[in-house]
Design an enzyme around this catalytic site. Structure first.
Site, short mmCIF file in Angstrom:
data_model
loop_
_atom_site.label_atom_id
_atom_site.label_comp_id
_atom_site.label_asym_id
_atom_site.label_seq_id
_atom_site.Cartn_x
_atom_site.Cartn_y
_atom_site.Cartn_z
N LYS A 105 15.54 -4.62 -15.08
CA LYS A 105 14.64 -5.21 -14.09
C LYS A 105 15.09 -6.61 -13.72
CE LYS A 105 9.60 -6.03 -13.78
NZ LYS A 105 8.34 -5.86 -14.55
N SER A 179 4.75 -3.65 -12.23
CA SER A 179 5.76 -4.35 -11.46
C SER A 179 7.18 -3.81 -11.67
CB SER A 179 5.75 -5.84 -11.84
OG SER A 179 6.05 -6.02 -13.21
N SER A 203 2.89 -2.82 -16.75
CA SER A 203 3.95 -2.76 -15.74
C SER A 203 5.11 -1.83 -16.07
CB SER A 203 4.49 -4.18 -15.48
OG SER A 203 3.55 -4.94 -14.78
#
Length: 504
Positions: A105, A179, A203
């Site tokens: 990420k 996210s 997330s």
């Protein structure tokens, strides 16, 4: 009320269930073979790292105009690393993921790449890998790129002016969640066999649920957050996303471990080994109640039906399942100061704060207001909250809840709301995951089926401190029963070549 109490069959059939291969023939199956299968194929000489990485890069490019999973693509570097992996394999060297392509990420430092964490602006390249990236490299993994995340990880969607809209491979009109939506979309679309995300309020688990994946939020500190001693005042941790429990557990093992500067250093576990063990007969509490937030949180009937079906499957496997609710108290009062303080800390690193979303600036201001005594009080309350909520585990082994209260929203539903409207909509859609971030305890989201519209849904297995092995064993048993990994999204149309929005 118990769920199928009459079922008395013992859970599982043997202490060491064989894992299901990605392809029944033993050969690689297009882009869909998993992390473990790719590692085995490389070690056996059935494929080269260069071929796997090139295929991953080709898939990323072919879907970037539709799925838009990546913020940064390391094409040249990844191919060079794949060639080096092939040389090492030819020399007889072996490592858990030697030559396998993975993604991380965009809040995770990769040397030579910026870490923008969903923000607009020009960020300098990092000089050093994060500890977790160092561990991935030590295991031989090839990092093909950094995946999209919403701005500073605040929302359960992955959209923003810095990189565009990341879309759900199961239905491009809908979000994959957030996210860690870029990581989830990359795995769900078959661009990489597994990826890392971060989980500060669900997330990892939320996009796992909305993308038909397994997502593990490990015990706090299981995976190092260094160069930060802890992330977001201890509520955020790093976790894997994959199509199978075996792959998620393998990535968890490879990524786990600590840096000398970490604040949290839990004892080691063997996650991949746990994925092959029978969990035994467990007592499972089925909970529909979300922690108090003083906002409406209606449960979508398709989610209730899907999680009820998972509960019945568990009862059919021999587990004792009944409805029971944890005593959450006012755990939200401890979450808000920690979360907003974390936003403020990250916002201070941004080269041009004027480019931040107005909601981010509001959250950073709130974090500064709630700092000092309120933040210290929120941290100090954690032990009491662990005792109160953890009392449930005196009677039960596992807590089963929905991962989210709704199916994935359409792209754009939340992105244009005000701060308060976003908070209300976010809490209504995702009220079940965040308390476990306050506690620092592990949770696993598993696929629970699909809504009437064909959108993915998830169920959440939650445990007490250091409970990952039991949760992983149970999730693997569920996978054997439900076979979720055999269902894949329809192929996406191939767009024109080239990478679209963002600084790739």
């Amino acid at each position: 009320m118990s769920v199928d109490e009459s079922q008395e069959r013992r859970a599982g059939s043997s202490p060491d269930r064989p894992r299901s291969p990605a392809s029944p023939t033993g050969h690689l199956d297009g882009q869909w073979e998993g992390l473990a299968e790719q590692a085995r194929a490389l070690a056996d000489g059935r494929v080269t790292a260069t071929a796997l990485v090139q295929r991953s890069l080709d898939r990323i490019e072919a879907t970037q105009d539709t799925v838009n999973a990546f913020r940064r693509v390391r094409a040249e570097a990844a191919l060079a690393e794949a060639a080096e992996a092939d040389r090492r394999l030819a020399d007889g060297e072996r490592a858990p993921l030697l030559g396998v392509p993975v993604a991380v990420k965009d809040d995770t430092d990769v040397a030579g790449e910026p870490t923008a964490f969903g923000c607009a602006g020009v960020f300098p390249p990092k000089q050093h890998d994060a500890e977790v990236v160092r561990r991935l490299r030590a295991a031989g993994a090839v990092i093909v790129g950094k995946t999209n995340a919403c701005e500073l990880g605040q929302w359960p969607f992955t959209e923003g002016p810095a990189f565009g809209d990341t879309r759900n491979p199961w239905n491009l009109a809908h979000t994959p969640g957030g996210s860690s939506g870029g990581s989830a979309a990359a795995v769900a679309a078959g661009l990489v066999p597994a990826a890392l995300g971060t989980d500060g309020a669900g997330s990892v688990r939320i996009p796992a649920a909305w993308s038909h994946l397994v997502g593990i939020k490990p015990q706090r500190g299981r995976i190092s957050t260094w160069p930060d001693p802890e992330a977001f005042q201890g509520i955020t941790g790093i976790g894997p996303l994959a199509r199978t429990v075996e792959d998620a557990a393998l990535l968890l093992d490879v990524a786990s471990g600590n840096h000398a500067g970490d604040l949290h250093r839990p004892p080691a576990i063997a996650a991949h080994e746990a994925a092959g063990r029978d969990p035994g007969r467990l007592r499972i509490a089925l909970s529909w109640q979300a922690a108090a937030t003083f906002t409406r949180k209606p449960l979508h009937p398709d989610v209730r039906a899907a999680v009820t079906a998972v509960a019945r499957t568990l009862a059919g496997l021999g587990h004792f399942v009944e409805e029971a609710e944890p005593d959450y108290g006012l755990v939200g009062l401890a979450f808000v100061p920690r979360a907003t303080a974390g936003v403020g800390e990250w916002a201070a690193r941004v080269p041009d704060p004027r480019l931040l979303d107005r909601r981010t600036r509001e959250a950073a201001r709130l974090g500064r207001l709630l700092g000092g005594p309120l933040l210290r009080g929120a941290r100090a309350a954690e032990r009491r909250q662990q005792r109160r909520i953890g009392a449930l585990f005196g009677r039960y082994d596992v807590l089963l809840t929905p991962t989210t209260a709704t199916p994935p929203p359409r792209v754009g539903t939340l992105a244009r709301l005000s701060g308060w409207q976003t908070d209300k909509a976010m809490i209504a859609a995702c009220p079940y995951a965040w308390p476990w971030n306050v506690l620092g305890w592990p949770g696993v989201s598993v696929p629970a089926g699909f809504s009437a519209e064909g959108l993915p849904l998830g169920a959440q297995l939650l445990g007490p401190a250091h409970g990952e092995p039991q949760l992983i064993s149970l999730a693997a048993q569920l996978q054997d029963a439900l076979r979720w990994h055999e269902r894949r999204p329809d192929p996406q149309p191939a767009p024109a070549a080239g990478l679209s929005p963002g600084d790739r």
